[in-house]
Design a protein around this motif. Structure first.
Motif, PDB file in Angstrom:
ATOM      1  N   LYS A 171       4.802   1.859  -8.353  1.00  0.00           N
ATOM      2  CA  LYS A 171       3.389   1.854  -7.978  1.00  0.00           C
ATOM      3  C   LYS A 171       2.616   0.790  -8.761  1.00  0.00           C
ATOM      4  O   LYS A 171       1.784   0.064  -8.201  1.00  0.00           O
ATOM      5  N   THR A 172       2.888   0.696 -10.052  1.00  0.00           N
ATOM      6  CA  THR A 172       2.203  -0.300 -10.880  1.00  0.00           C
ATOM      7  C   THR A 172       2.549  -1.715 -10.435  1.00  0.00           C
ATOM      8  O   THR A 172       1.666  -2.571 -10.267  1.00  0.00           O
ATOM      9  N   GLY A 191       2.445   1.896  -3.311  1.00  0.00           N
ATOM     10  CA  GLY A 191       1.490   2.352  -4.309  1.00  0.00           C
ATOM     11  C   GLY A 191       0.943   3.748  -4.074  1.00  0.00           C
ATOM     12  O   GLY A 191       0.336   4.330  -4.981  1.00  0.00           O
ATOM     13  N   ARG A 192       1.170   4.312  -2.872  1.00  0.00           N
ATOM     14  CA  ARG A 192       0.499   5.567  -2.527  1.00  0.00           C
ATOM     15  C   ARG A 192       1.431   6.730  -2.211  1.00  0.00           C
ATOM     16  O   ARG A 192       1.070   7.889  -2.444  1.00  0.00           O
ATOM     17  N   SER A 209       0.833  -1.205   0.000  1.00  0.00           N
ATOM     18  CA  SER A 209       0.000   0.000   0.000  1.00  0.00           C
ATOM     19  C   SER A 209       0.866   1.253   0.000  1.00  0.00           C
ATOM     20  O   SER A 209       0.597   2.220  -0.725  1.00  0.00           O
ATOM     21  N   GLY A 244       0.976  -2.586  -7.131  1.00  0.00           N
ATOM     22  CA  GLY A 244      -0.447  -2.880  -7.277  1.00  0.00           C
ATOM     23  C   GLY A 244      -0.693  -4.315  -7.693  1.00  0.00           C
ATOM     24  O   GLY A 244      -1.622  -4.973  -7.203  1.00  0.00           O
TER      25      GLY A 244
END
Length: 284
Positions: free
Chosen positions: A145-146, A135-136, A132, A149
């Motif tokens: 981030k990709t 990704g954030r 998390s 995910g």
């Protein structure tokens, strides 16, 4: 008899169950401990920058940084979630202490409240929280981030213990996604190479290890509607056997079980013991 979707059963474990277990070990025992320090380093860099640019460690509630770049969850720090809520269940931000005292507290602003129970970047900052954050938090690249995910989706499938999903295609895909995350994180070359090698070992050899354990009656899996249980029922004659064959899954984390609580009078190296070690994965 195992269903076709779960694969054939050998000594109490279906092929899908073995793949699920190997993927979980790779994710929680291999990948997370080795990338967690680099996640912490990135979080610390972002936090220190915001201390300078936005006084985030001394900010008032009314002047708090509300988004960076998405809404920050101040209910996760300083005991703010313990304050009475407004009618309708909304938080009363006027009661909040929004000073962010550390980079750990800064990280907690980005995760769901039930994940924000960690006080350090250790086993309590589990796979769900780590991916998390990747990704954030804006310090991490779009490629990270990709990839994070994709790993997050695989982690959710693993945590929910839906064995029917864990065919060979799903298994290989989960390792490909973990390897891709490692490659885009820009780790030191030596660390990246070691981590990719460790993941490849579990991808190619992990099933064989579990087959040996199951064949010798050491490993079995049972499941109810809330948790998956991995139960060891092997009679073991010394502590080394327990260390060698036992790994513990709890609170969505996996780590080596390297000690036993036992009476001082027990000579564990001389008398046989029966190890009933129940391992559970929280269904969340």
């Amino acid at each position: 008899m195992a269903s076709a979707s779960s694969g054939s059963s050998h000594h109490g474990l279906t092929e899908n169950q073995k793949r699920w277990l190997v993927a979980g070990i790779a994710l929680n025992k291999i990948l997370m401990p080795q990338i967690r320090p680099y996640v912490e380093q990135g979080i610390k860099t972002e936090y220190n920058n915001l201390k300078t640019s936005h006084n985030i460690d001394g900010q008032s509630t009314s002047g708090r940084l509300k988004k960076w770049p998405q809404p920050l969850k101040y209910e996760n720090i300083n005991g703010n979630d313990g304050h009475p809520k407004l009618s309708g269940g909304k938080y009363d931000y006027s009661l909040f202490d929004c000073r962010v005292a550390s980079h750990v507290d800064f990280a907690r602003l980005y995760v769901e409240n039930y994940m924000a129970k960690f006080n350090a970047f250790d086993d309590h900052c589990d796979a769900s929280a780590v991916v998390s954050l990747l990704g954030r938090v804006p310090v991490f690249s779009a490629a990270v981030k990709t990839a994070a995910g994709d790993v997050r989706m695989a982690r959710n499938d693993w945590a929910h213990c839906v064995f029917s999903k864990w065919d060979q295609v799903k298994f290989l895909q989960s390792f490909t996604e973990m390897e891709q995350l490692v490659k885009v994180m820009a780790l030191p070359i030596a660390d990246e190479g070691k981590l990719l090698g460790d993941l490849k070992d579990w991808e190619t050899k992990g099933n064989s290890v579990l087959f040996i354990l199951a064949r010798n009656g050491i490993l079995a899996i049972k499941k109810n509607s809330h948790r998956c249980y991995i139960i060891y029922t092997q009679r073991m004659y010394n502590l080394c056997d327990v260390i060698q064959y036992s790994f513990l899954i709890t609170y969505r984390s996996m780590f080596l079980f390297d000690d036993l609580k036992r009476p001082n009078t027990m000579n564990i190296n001389c008398i046989p013991i029966t190890a009933y070690i129940i391992l559970c994965v929280s269904k969340s």
